[in-house]
Design a protein around this motif. Structure first.
Motif, PDB file in Angstrom:
ATOM      1  N   LEU A 108      -1.065  -1.115 -12.750  1.00 58.22           N
ATOM      2  CA  LEU A 108       0.154  -0.315 -12.612  1.00 58.22           C
ATOM      3  C   LEU A 108       0.485  -0.026 -11.154  1.00 58.22           C
ATOM      4  CD1 LEU A 108      -0.314   2.190 -15.580  1.00 58.22           C
ATOM      5  CD2 LEU A 108       1.417   0.398 -15.379  1.00 58.22           C
ATOM      6  N   VAL A 109      -0.537   0.258 -10.363  1.00 61.35           N
ATOM      7  CA  VAL A 109      -0.318   0.530  -8.943  1.00 61.35           C
ATOM      8  C   VAL A 109       0.305  -0.685  -8.248  1.00 61.35           C
ATOM      9  CG1 VAL A 109      -1.530   0.849  -6.735  1.00 61.35           C
ATOM     10  CG2 VAL A 109      -2.042   2.351  -8.652  1.00 61.35           C
ATOM     11  N   LYS A 110      -0.061  -1.873  -8.705  1.00 65.90           N
ATOM     12  CA  LYS A 110       0.465  -3.093  -8.093  1.00 65.90           C
ATOM     13  C   LYS A 110       1.825  -3.510  -8.645  1.00 65.90           C
ATOM     14  CE  LYS A 110      -1.382  -5.199  -5.454  1.00 65.90           C
ATOM     15  NZ  LYS A 110      -1.312  -5.066  -3.964  1.00 65.90           N
ATOM     16  N   THR A 111       2.240  -2.895  -9.770  1.00 68.97           N
ATOM     17  CA  THR A 111       3.464  -3.387 -10.422  1.00 68.97           C
ATOM     18  C   THR A 111       4.511  -2.308 -10.707  1.00 68.97           C
ATOM     19  OG1 THR A 111       2.445  -3.154 -12.629  1.00 68.97           O
ATOM     20  CG2 THR A 111       2.231  -5.288 -11.530  1.00 68.97           C
ATOM     21  N   TYR A 112       4.110  -1.046 -10.849  1.00 72.65           N
ATOM     22  CA  TYR A 112       5.049  -0.019 -11.293  1.00 72.65           C
ATOM     23  C   TYR A 112       5.626   0.769 -10.115  1.00 72.65           C
ATOM     24  CZ  TYR A 112       6.846   4.255 -13.388  1.00 72.65           C
ATOM     25  OH  TYR A 112       7.656   5.310 -13.741  1.00 72.65           O
ATOM     26  N   ASP A 113       6.954   0.856 -10.077  1.00 72.60           N
ATOM     27  CA  ASP A 113       7.667   1.670  -9.091  1.00 72.60           C
ATOM     28  C   ASP A 113       7.160   1.392  -7.674  1.00 72.60           C
ATOM     29  OD1 ASP A 113       9.461   3.540  -8.110  1.00 72.60           O
ATOM     30  OD2 ASP A 113       8.140   5.259  -8.492  1.00 72.60           O
ATOM     31  N   VAL A 114       7.064   0.127  -7.336  1.00 70.82           N
ATOM     32  CA  VAL A 114       6.568  -0.269  -6.012  1.00 70.82           C
ATOM     33  C   VAL A 114       7.699  -0.177  -4.989  1.00 70.82           C
ATOM     34  CG1 VAL A 114       5.546  -2.135  -4.655  1.00 70.82           C
ATOM     35  CG2 VAL A 114       4.871  -1.811  -7.051  1.00 70.82           C
ATOM     36  N   ALA A 115       7.402   0.468  -3.861  1.00 66.31           N
ATOM     37  CA  ALA A 115       8.401   0.595  -2.795  1.00 66.31           C
ATOM     38  C   ALA A 115       7.697   0.654  -1.447  1.00 66.31           C
ATOM     39  CB  ALA A 115       9.260   1.846  -2.999  1.00 66.31           C
ATOM     40  N   GLN A 116       8.421   0.319  -0.401  1.00 66.92           N
ATOM     41  CA  GLN A 116       7.848   0.310   0.949  1.00 66.92           C
ATOM     42  C   GLN A 116       7.912   1.709   1.557  1.00 66.92           C
ATOM     43  OE1 GLN A 116      10.281  -2.833   2.682  1.00 66.92           O
ATOM     44  NE2 GLN A 116       8.639  -4.322   2.414  1.00 66.92           N
ATOM     45  N   ILE A 117       7.018   2.572   1.126  1.00 71.79           N
ATOM     46  CA  ILE A 117       7.003   3.953   1.630  1.00 71.79           C
ATOM     47  C   ILE A 117       5.805   4.214   2.535  1.00 71.79           C
ATOM     48  CG2 ILE A 117       8.223   4.813  -0.399  1.00 71.79           C
ATOM     49  CD1 ILE A 117       5.509   5.963  -1.361  1.00 71.79           C
ATOM     50  N   GLY A 118       4.928   3.220   2.686  1.00 71.05           N
ATOM     51  CA  GLY A 118       3.752   3.394   3.526  1.00 71.05           C
ATOM     52  C   GLY A 118       4.044   3.090   4.980  1.00 71.05           C
ATOM     53  N   PRO A 119       3.101   3.350   5.873  1.00 75.22           N
ATOM     54  CA  PRO A 119       3.294   3.033   7.289  1.00 75.22           C
ATOM     55  C   PRO A 119       3.492   1.534   7.485  1.00 75.22           C
ATOM     56  CG  PRO A 119       0.998   3.557   6.823  1.00 75.22           C
ATOM     57  CD  PRO A 119       1.769   3.909   5.597  1.00 75.22           C
ATOM     58  N   MET A 120       4.339   1.181   8.440  1.00 74.41           N
ATOM     59  CA  MET A 120       4.683  -0.224   8.705  1.00 74.41           C
ATOM     60  C   MET A 120       5.250  -0.893   7.454  1.00 74.41           C
ATOM     61  SD  MET A 120       1.638  -1.608  11.202  1.00 74.41           S
ATOM     62  CE  MET A 120       1.309  -0.814  12.788  1.00 74.41           C
ATOM     63  N   ASP A 121       5.975  -0.115   6.661  1.00 74.00           N
ATOM     64  CA  ASP A 121       6.652  -0.604   5.450  1.00 74.00           C
ATOM     65  C   ASP A 121       5.704  -1.232   4.434  1.00 74.00           C
ATOM     66  OD1 ASP A 121       9.157   0.216   6.324  1.00 74.00           O
ATOM     67  OD2 ASP A 121       9.497  -1.652   7.431  1.00 74.00           O
ATOM     68  N   THR A 122       4.482  -0.715   4.344  1.00 73.33           N
ATOM     69  CA  THR A 122       3.556  -1.213   3.323  1.00 73.33           C
ATOM     70  C   THR A 122       4.039  -0.767   1.949  1.00 73.33           C
ATOM     71  OG1 THR A 122       2.159   0.719   3.831  1.00 73.33           O
ATOM     72  CG2 THR A 122       1.498  -1.384   4.764  1.00 73.33           C
ATOM     73  N   SER A 123       3.886  -1.663   0.970  1.00 75.23           N
ATOM     74  CA  SER A 123       4.372  -1.400  -0.384  1.00 75.23           C
ATOM     75  C   SER A 123       3.354  -0.586  -1.166  1.00 75.23           C
ATOM     76  CB  SER A 123       4.641  -2.726  -1.103  1.00 75.23           C
ATOM     77  OG  SER A 123       5.661  -3.440  -0.451  1.00 75.23           O
ATOM     78  N   ILE A 124       3.839   0.458  -1.835  1.00 75.32           N
ATOM     79  CA  ILE A 124       2.973   1.375  -2.573  1.00 75.32           C
ATOM     80  C   ILE A 124       3.487   1.534  -4.008  1.00 75.32           C
ATOM     81  CG2 ILE A 124       1.980   3.699  -2.643  1.00 75.32           C
ATOM     82  CD1 ILE A 124       1.185   2.033  -0.178  1.00 75.32           C
ATOM     83  N   GLY A 125       2.592   1.387  -4.990  1.00 78.69           N
ATOM     84  CA  GLY A 125       2.961   1.612  -6.384  1.00 78.69           C
ATOM     85  C   GLY A 125       3.077   3.095  -6.694  1.00 78.69           C
ATOM     86  N   PHE A 126       3.720   3.410  -7.834  1.00 77.13           N
ATOM     87  CA  PHE A 126       3.969   4.816  -8.195  1.00 77.13           C
ATOM     88  C   PHE A 126       4.588   5.541  -6.996  1.00 77.13           C
ATOM     89  CE2 PHE A 126       0.683   3.748 -11.291  1.00 77.13           C
ATOM     90  CZ  PHE A 126       1.134   4.375 -12.443  1.00 77.13           C
ATOM     91  N   SER A 127       5.534   4.875  -6.350  1.00 77.28           N
ATOM     92  CA  SER A 127       6.049   5.362  -5.066  1.00 77.28           C
ATOM     93  C   SER A 127       6.651   6.767  -5.133  1.00 77.28           C
ATOM     94  CB  SER A 127       7.083   4.381  -4.508  1.00 77.28           C
ATOM     95  OG  SER A 127       8.181   4.229  -5.398  1.00 77.28           O
ATOM     96  N   HIS A 128       7.349   7.091  -6.225  1.00 80.93           N
ATOM     97  CA  HIS A 128       7.953   8.420  -6.307  1.00 80.93           C
ATOM     98  C   HIS A 128       6.899   9.509  -6.485  1.00 80.93           C
ATOM     99  CE1 HIS A 128      11.656   6.074  -6.941  1.00 80.93           C
ATOM    100  NE2 HIS A 128      12.282   7.166  -6.543  1.00 80.93           N
ATOM    101  N   ILE A 129       5.917   9.257  -7.353  1.00 77.97           N
ATOM    102  CA  ILE A 129       4.845  10.240  -7.557  1.00 77.97           C
ATOM    103  C   ILE A 129       3.994  10.356  -6.296  1.00 77.97           C
ATOM    104  CG2 ILE A 129       2.726  10.743  -8.839  1.00 77.97           C
ATOM    105  CD1 ILE A 129       4.009   9.394 -11.269  1.00 77.97           C
ATOM    106  N   ASN A 130       3.548   9.221  -5.789  1.00 73.73           N
ATOM    107  CA  ASN A 130       2.694   9.236  -4.599  1.00 73.73           C
ATOM    108  C   ASN A 130       3.413   9.830  -3.392  1.00 73.73           C
ATOM    109  OD1 ASN A 130       0.188   8.204  -5.472  1.00 73.73           O
ATOM    110  ND2 ASN A 130       0.983   6.124  -5.473  1.00 73.73           N
TER     111      ASN A 130
END
Length: 214
Positions: free
Chosen positions: A23-45
């Motif tokens: 799920l972390v690799k597939t659900y709600d993935v967005a570039q919200i990490g440093p240097m635009d790293t993609s993060i799953g559960f982006s809204h919750i995280n």
């Protein structure tokens, strides 16, 4: 909890860990990490991280607990070494010490694995680094929960003073709780990193409990 239940619980949380990774690799993935790293559960995280921010004091506290956990590992390793020297055979070393050593080895192996197989990157670039680092699972959460949790299980075998053993067991439990909360509050991990560390810890401790009773 009997042997069968221990292994069932271990299996359930191992499966939950795998599902969480997927799920972390597939659900709600967005570039919200440093240097635009993609993060799953982006809204919750992202929401949880924004709420707590970064707190270096809690980071330092959990780092100290990490050192304490390593010292506990060293103490049990020393006990095993003394037994090996005195009894002149690895087969005469307490089975509990051997099982603890195997548990620690699994934790070390998982740490090395997730350093290579990166699931998530940290929500911040650490002060001693110039690029994002692996963040899933929270290795401190996993290390401290597994070491302190397993210590709770075996303390009575090595400390005959029941009152002292009980005090140390409570202290271990408190350290586990503070670590989980502190690692979340300090802001160096995403919420799902902490959950991953907890799931893996429960899986390992449940399996250890079942093996310990054999």
């Amino acid at each position: 909890m009997n042997n069968k239940k221990s292994f069932v619980v271990s299996g359930i949380f191992a499966i939950l860990t795998v599902l969480l990774i997927i799920l972390v690799k597939t659900y709600d993935v967005a570039q919200i990490g440093p240097m635009d790293t993609s993060i799953g559960f982006s809204h919750i995280n992202g929401g949880v991280h924004d709420f707590f921010g970064v707190n270096i004091i809690w980071y330092t506290i959990t780092e100290v607990f990490g050192i304490l956990a390593l010292l506990v590992c060293a103490i049990f390793a020393l006990v095993g070494l003394i037994q090996l020297v005195q009894r002149k055979s690895v087969f005469k070393v307490d089975a509990t010490i051997i099982k603890l050593g195997c548990l620690y080895a699994v934790v070390l192996g998982l740490y090395a694995l997730f350093e290579k197989v990166i699931i998530n990157y940290r929500p911040m670039i650490m002060y001693d680094s110039s690029e994002p680092e692996a963040s899933f699972p929270s290795s401190h959460t996993m290390l401290i929960c597994v070491v302190m949790g397993s210590t709770i299980m075996v303390l009575n075998q090595y400390i005959k003073n029941k009152r002292l053993a009980s005090i140390l067991q409570v202290a271990c439990a408190i350290i586990m709780v503070i670590t989980v909360l502190g690692r979340l509050i300090c802001g160096v991990h995403w919420f799902t990193d902490i959950m991953g560390g907890i799931f893996i810890s429960i899986a390992l401790l449940s399996a250890f409990s079942g093996i310990l009773k054999k």
